[in-house]
Write an enzyme that holds these catalytic residues in place. Sequence first.
Site, PDB file in Angstrom:
ATOM      1  N   GLU A   1     -18.868   0.082  22.281  1.00 21.41           N
ATOM      2  CA  GLU A   1     -19.920   0.374  21.299  1.00 21.41           C
ATOM      3  C   GLU A   1     -20.505   1.780  21.448  1.00 21.41           C
ATOM      4  OE1 GLU A   1     -22.286  -3.018  22.250  1.00 21.41           O
ATOM      5  OE2 GLU A   1     -21.458  -4.213  20.596  1.00 21.41           O
TER       6      GLU A   1
ATOM      7  N   TYR B   1       0.835  -1.203   0.000  1.00 21.73           N
ATOM      8  CA  TYR B   1       0.000   0.000   0.000  1.00 21.73           C
ATOM      9  C   TYR B   1       0.871   1.255   0.000  1.00 21.73           C
ATOM     10  CZ  TYR B   1      -3.450  -3.329   1.942  1.00 21.73           C
ATOM     11  OH  TYR B   1      -4.263  -4.409   2.171  1.00 21.73           O
TER      12      TYR B   1
END
Length: 447
Positions: free
Chosen positions: A423, A347
């Site tokens: 979360e 990358y």
Amino acid sequence: MTTPFTGKIFNKFGRMSAVALMAVIAGQSAFAQSPLAKSIDQKAPALEKKLVEWRRHFHQNPELGNREFKTAEKVANHLKQLGIEVQTGVAHTGVVGILKGGKPGPVVALRADMDGLPVAERVDLPFKSKVTTEYKGQNTGVMHACGHDTHIAILMGVAEVLASMKNELPGTIKFIFQPAEEGAPEGEEGGAELMVKEGVLENPKVDAIFGLHIDSQIEVGKISYRPGATMAAVDFFSIDVKGKQTHGAYPWSGVDPIVTSSQIVTALQTIVSRNLDLTHAPAVVTIGAIHGGVRQNIIPESVKMIGTIRTFDEGMHSYVHKRLNEISSSIAQSAGATATVDIDVMYPVTHNDEALTARMIGTLENVAGKENVNVIPVKTGAEDFAFYQQKVPGFFFFLGGMPKGKSVAEAAPHHTPDFYVDEGSLVLGVRSIARLATDYLEKAKTK
């Protein structure tokens, strides 16, 4: 020994121009009270229960790169139910949704990666992954050990929010659910590079792209970013050292590839510590695995090492390749062995477009609070989001996922069996990405 630096990345290495800085200041309050912004801020919290359910489903059912069949199916069904035009099978298992707004305007792409990792989960959760598979000839667990499950849930939430205000959108939103960010299986293409090759940024042509990454070591409620070079270019390499096999009791009768490999491993560390000017840009050379031998009293014929290179500068990148070959082959030759080096360029540098970053950072400050949005040093991790940024202006940022009150030392890093995210980050993720999209469209409208 000197290094042939290019200097091309250095000016992008966190130095913001006066013009860009003024754009940041001017943009901090822009569209903070627009009807679209208000609507997003009202609708996103109402999705929290769904976001948690989606995230837990994906966490419990992870799939490796280019094998995200069930994940892609769930995503595609959700987008179709929202009335979004859906393309499937992009770059093997990728899903692309196109939401055309009721008013003309630019095209914004939003990206989430979908693949898990070959990691056996240790975190004791009711939705813990128990999935196992065979990976490179070994049985292993499969886990969302980098938070891609949260990325999928967040972008599904963004799609639901923006689809509900379709008629008011001054432009088009392209939702990119990408496979294989962690790399395609051996012998296959995949990830962002293949999605770009297959035309994901065309038809309609994308004007800007946004993406986020959850971070288990940034506190929930906080957002981090960096203008310019943000994450490293990454290469993978292997070194095959071949000696002469012999009895372990008579080492003089052979050529020991284990001792030779040990010398190579030690010497490779001098590339970063002695050959590169680290005041210019950081770099990393890491050996991640060594394989050789089967028995205590046998000196084997060969040893294989694998590792990774991380760089931010083009000159340093090519120089590390050169030294890796020189050091390995010279040490092997001095021992009577041979060393074959293979390097896979993976990358490029994840580079946040400075103008786009300056234009949009006010949005994140408005969403999270200015005190919760921070500029960070470069990260030597890598992201294939960089392939999109090579084609269109892109902005990639980090969303806090570490529980409040926890220290960085206590929080397990990414790609580990103990990786965990709170979360409580999900709603902020939805608001951030949705607001970046709509604010970009509205700013383009008023140019």
